[in-house]
Design a protein around this motif. Sequence first.
Motif, PDB file in Angstrom:
ATOM      1  N   LEU A 195      78.113  60.461  -7.564  1.00 45.41           N
ATOM      2  CA  LEU A 195      78.440  61.829  -7.947  1.00 45.41           C
ATOM      3  C   LEU A 195      78.349  62.715  -6.712  1.00 45.41           C
ATOM      4  N   LEU A 196      79.404  63.481  -6.446  1.00 44.08           N
ATOM      5  CA  LEU A 196      79.473  64.283  -5.225  1.00 44.08           C
ATOM      6  C   LEU A 196      79.717  65.740  -5.582  1.00 44.08           C
ATOM      7  N   ASP A 197      78.807  66.610  -5.165  1.00 48.26           N
ATOM      8  CA  ASP A 197      78.899  68.038  -5.476  1.00 48.26           C
ATOM      9  C   ASP A 197      79.422  68.797  -4.258  1.00 48.26           C
ATOM     10  N   GLU A 198      80.720  69.071  -4.242  1.00 44.47           N
ATOM     11  CA  GLU A 198      81.384  69.782  -3.136  1.00 44.47           C
ATOM     12  C   GLU A 198      80.923  69.275  -1.770  1.00 44.47           C
ATOM     13  N   PRO A 199      81.079  67.979  -1.504  1.00 43.88           N
ATOM     14  CA  PRO A 199      80.503  67.400  -0.279  1.00 43.88           C
ATOM     15  C   PRO A 199      81.188  67.836   1.011  1.00 43.88           C
ATOM     16  N   LEU A 200      82.405  68.384   0.930  1.00 42.77           N
ATOM     17  CA  LEU A 200      83.147  68.725   2.144  1.00 42.77           C
ATOM     18  C   LEU A 200      83.208  70.221   2.420  1.00 42.77           C
ATOM     19  N   SER A 201      82.594  71.017   1.557  1.00 37.88           N
ATOM     20  CA  SER A 201      82.791  72.471   1.632  1.00 37.88           C
ATOM     21  C   SER A 201      82.216  73.098   2.898  1.00 37.88           C
ATOM     22  N   ALA A 202      81.202  72.478   3.505  1.00 34.29           N
ATOM     23  CA  ALA A 202      80.569  73.076   4.678  1.00 34.29           C
ATOM     24  C   ALA A 202      81.223  72.648   5.995  1.00 34.29           C
ATOM     25  N   LEU A 203      82.245  71.798   5.922  1.00 32.03           N
ATOM     26  CA  LEU A 203      82.846  71.252   7.135  1.00 32.03           C
ATOM     27  C   LEU A 203      84.064  72.069   7.560  1.00 32.03           C
ATOM     28  N   ASP A 204      84.374  72.030   8.869  1.00 27.81           N
ATOM     29  CA  ASP A 204      85.570  72.714   9.348  1.00 27.81           C
ATOM     30  C   ASP A 204      86.806  71.928   8.904  1.00 27.81           C
ATOM     31  N   PRO A 205      87.984  72.560   8.912  1.00 25.00           N
ATOM     32  CA  PRO A 205      89.181  71.917   8.354  1.00 25.00           C
ATOM     33  C   PRO A 205      89.508  70.549   8.950  1.00 25.00           C
ATOM     34  N   PHE A 206      89.367  70.392  10.266  1.00 25.66           N
ATOM     35  CA  PHE A 206      89.685  69.115  10.901  1.00 25.66           C
ATOM     36  C   PHE A 206      88.729  68.030  10.423  1.00 25.66           C
ATOM     37  N   LEU A 207      87.434  68.347  10.434  1.00 24.64           N
ATOM     38  CA  LEU A 207      86.438  67.364  10.017  1.00 24.64           C
ATOM     39  C   LEU A 207      86.553  67.079   8.527  1.00 24.64           C
ATOM     40  N   ARG A 208      86.934  68.096   7.760  1.00 19.83           N
ATOM     41  CA  ARG A 208      87.091  67.902   6.315  1.00 19.83           C
ATOM     42  C   ARG A 208      88.166  66.857   6.036  1.00 19.83           C
ATOM     43  N   ALA A 209      89.263  66.914   6.785  1.00 21.02           N
ATOM     44  CA  ALA A 209      90.337  65.936   6.591  1.00 21.02           C
ATOM     45  C   ALA A 209      89.872  64.537   6.966  1.00 21.02           C
ATOM     46  N   ARG A 210      89.120  64.422   8.050  1.00 20.51           N
ATOM     47  CA  ARG A 210      88.613  63.104   8.459  1.00 20.51           C
ATOM     48  C   ARG A 210      87.650  62.537   7.441  1.00 20.51           C
ATOM     49  N   MET A 211      86.737  63.369   6.941  1.00 19.25           N
ATOM     50  CA  MET A 211      85.755  62.883   5.974  1.00 19.25           C
ATOM     51  C   MET A 211      86.402  62.586   4.629  1.00 19.25           C
ATOM     52  N   ARG A 212      87.481  63.273   4.318  1.00 17.76           N
ATOM     53  CA  ARG A 212      88.238  62.963   3.107  1.00 17.76           C
ATOM     54  C   ARG A 212      88.767  61.533   3.182  1.00 17.76           C
ATOM     55  N   ASP A 213      89.313  61.178   4.336  1.00 23.08           N
ATOM     56  CA  ASP A 213      89.794  59.807   4.542  1.00 23.08           C
ATOM     57  C   ASP A 213      88.646  58.809   4.421  1.00 23.08           C
ATOM     58  N   GLU A 214      87.493  59.198   4.966  1.00 23.62           N
ATOM     59  CA  GLU A 214      86.324  58.306   4.945  1.00 23.62           C
ATOM     60  C   GLU A 214      85.838  58.078   3.516  1.00 23.62           C
ATOM     61  N   LEU A 215      85.800  59.132   2.728  1.00 24.72           N
ATOM     62  CA  LEU A 215      85.361  58.991   1.336  1.00 24.72           C
ATOM     63  C   LEU A 215      86.283  58.059   0.563  1.00 24.72           C
ATOM     64  N   ARG A 216      87.572  58.240   0.729  1.00 26.34           N
ATOM     65  CA  ARG A 216      88.527  57.396   0.003  1.00 26.34           C
ATOM     66  C   ARG A 216      88.411  55.950   0.446  1.00 26.34           C
ATOM     67  N   ARG A 217      88.244  55.733   1.756  1.00 25.62           N
ATOM     68  CA  ARG A 217      88.104  54.363   2.267  1.00 25.62           C
ATOM     69  C   ARG A 217      86.881  53.685   1.665  1.00 25.62           C
ATOM     70  N   LEU A 218      85.758  54.380   1.681  1.00 19.89           N
ATOM     71  CA  LEU A 218      84.522  53.796   1.146  1.00 19.89           C
ATOM     72  C   LEU A 218      84.642  53.513  -0.342  1.00 19.89           C
ATOM     73  N   GLN A 219      85.245  54.452  -1.068  1.00 22.07           N
ATOM     74  CA  GLN A 219      85.378  54.265  -2.517  1.00 22.07           C
ATOM     75  C   GLN A 219      86.226  53.033  -2.821  1.00 22.07           C
ATOM     76  N   GLN A 220      87.293  52.847  -2.079  1.00 21.63           N
ATOM     77  CA  GLN A 220      88.166  51.703  -2.324  1.00 21.63           C
ATOM     78  C   GLN A 220      87.510  50.396  -1.887  1.00 21.63           C
ATOM     79  N   GLU A 221      86.773  50.430  -0.789  1.00 21.19           N
ATOM     80  CA  GLU A 221      86.094  49.223  -0.320  1.00 21.19           C
ATOM     81  C   GLU A 221      84.989  48.787  -1.275  1.00 21.19           C
ATOM     82  N   LEU A 222      84.214  49.751  -1.788  1.00 20.08           N
ATOM     83  CA  LEU A 222      83.052  49.438  -2.609  1.00 20.08           C
ATOM     84  C   LEU A 222      83.386  49.278  -4.087  1.00 20.08           C
TER      85      LEU A 222
END
Length: 361
Positions: free
Chosen positions: A159-186
């Motif tokens: 369960l993730l409560d607005e996990p990307l809201s504190a990040l700058d736009p560039f980092l938010r896009a990178r972490m978005r990719d990371e979240l999706r990758r981890l979710q699909q792998e696990l």
Amino acid sequence: MKGNGAIELIAVSKHYGSTIAVKSINLKIPAGAYCCLIGPSGCGKTTTLRMIAGHEVISEGDLLIGNRNVTELPPVKRGTAMMFQNYALFPHMTCMENVAFGLRMQGVAAPERTERAKEMLARVHMEKFADRKPDQLSGGQQQRIALARALITQPSVLLLDEPLSALDPFLRARMRDELRRLQQELGITFVHVTHAQDEALALSDIVVVMEDGVIRQQGTPEEIFNKPRSRFIANFMGGQNIFKGTVSESSPAGTLLGRGPDSFLLPGYGNATTGEDLEFTIRTDLISLGEQAPGDAKNGQIPVEITTVEYLGLWVRIVATTDDGKEITLMKTESEFRQAPVRRKEKFIAYWKPEHAHVLA
């Protein structure tokens, strides 16, 4: 992973005294799906997430995770883990100790929890920072540590409560990719609360739009974006222009709104009655401008004057105003705009293909 991560909320409500924060919602999330709960502030999305986690008591209804009714169970017995908006890392612990904390609470021996923490740090590309404290990390790095700490107990649901809201736009896009990758792998079920439309569309298998404590629409990102059920959803998700008119003719082949050159044709929509008012949407990227509309755009056009032109890099945003003062937004790629530039105060016909119209409920 612990158990089946399918989630089902059955007529779930949350009351705070006389205030109803969530009103008898029903929701099924398949195991291994990525679900985003989205809506304006105060819509009930975070309360719903906290009820799934067990951090809020359910006032009415039932919550099933896998094949178990967990409505009355404490958080530690639900097979869920939660990643908080502020990450909630222990400042006096190293990254390794933070990640291993959940295993320590489970009584896992030190050698095993160290080994598993190393593996999890490597999975989020943070193994080089194992001995650092949280205040020595950037926001994105702290988020990776919080994610690793949540995942190390092998939950069936994260369960993730607005996990990307504190990040700058560039980092938010990178972490978005990371979240999706981890979710699909696990293969873990992710339930993610956000107020960012692009985030929900990019990450989700299922988007759930909430307003005033109820679910207004749920579906794939494509369904929510292209076929919003209501004016609220069309406005909230963005990317749509809303038009309205009065039905003048209707048959199984389609419906006509208004009469004469400014009428709108809705092909394939035959559920209207003469005199009824209807609203429909046209995507901002599916409206064109010209001196006159081509023949195939008949009954899908309106005169406008350009009021705003904004260069956004890959896109150019154009705002045009109709004769009766309604604003229409058009999005053009930079190359499209260069081929047919427009300026403020120029007058055109805005037109679209009638089959691109989507009727709102």
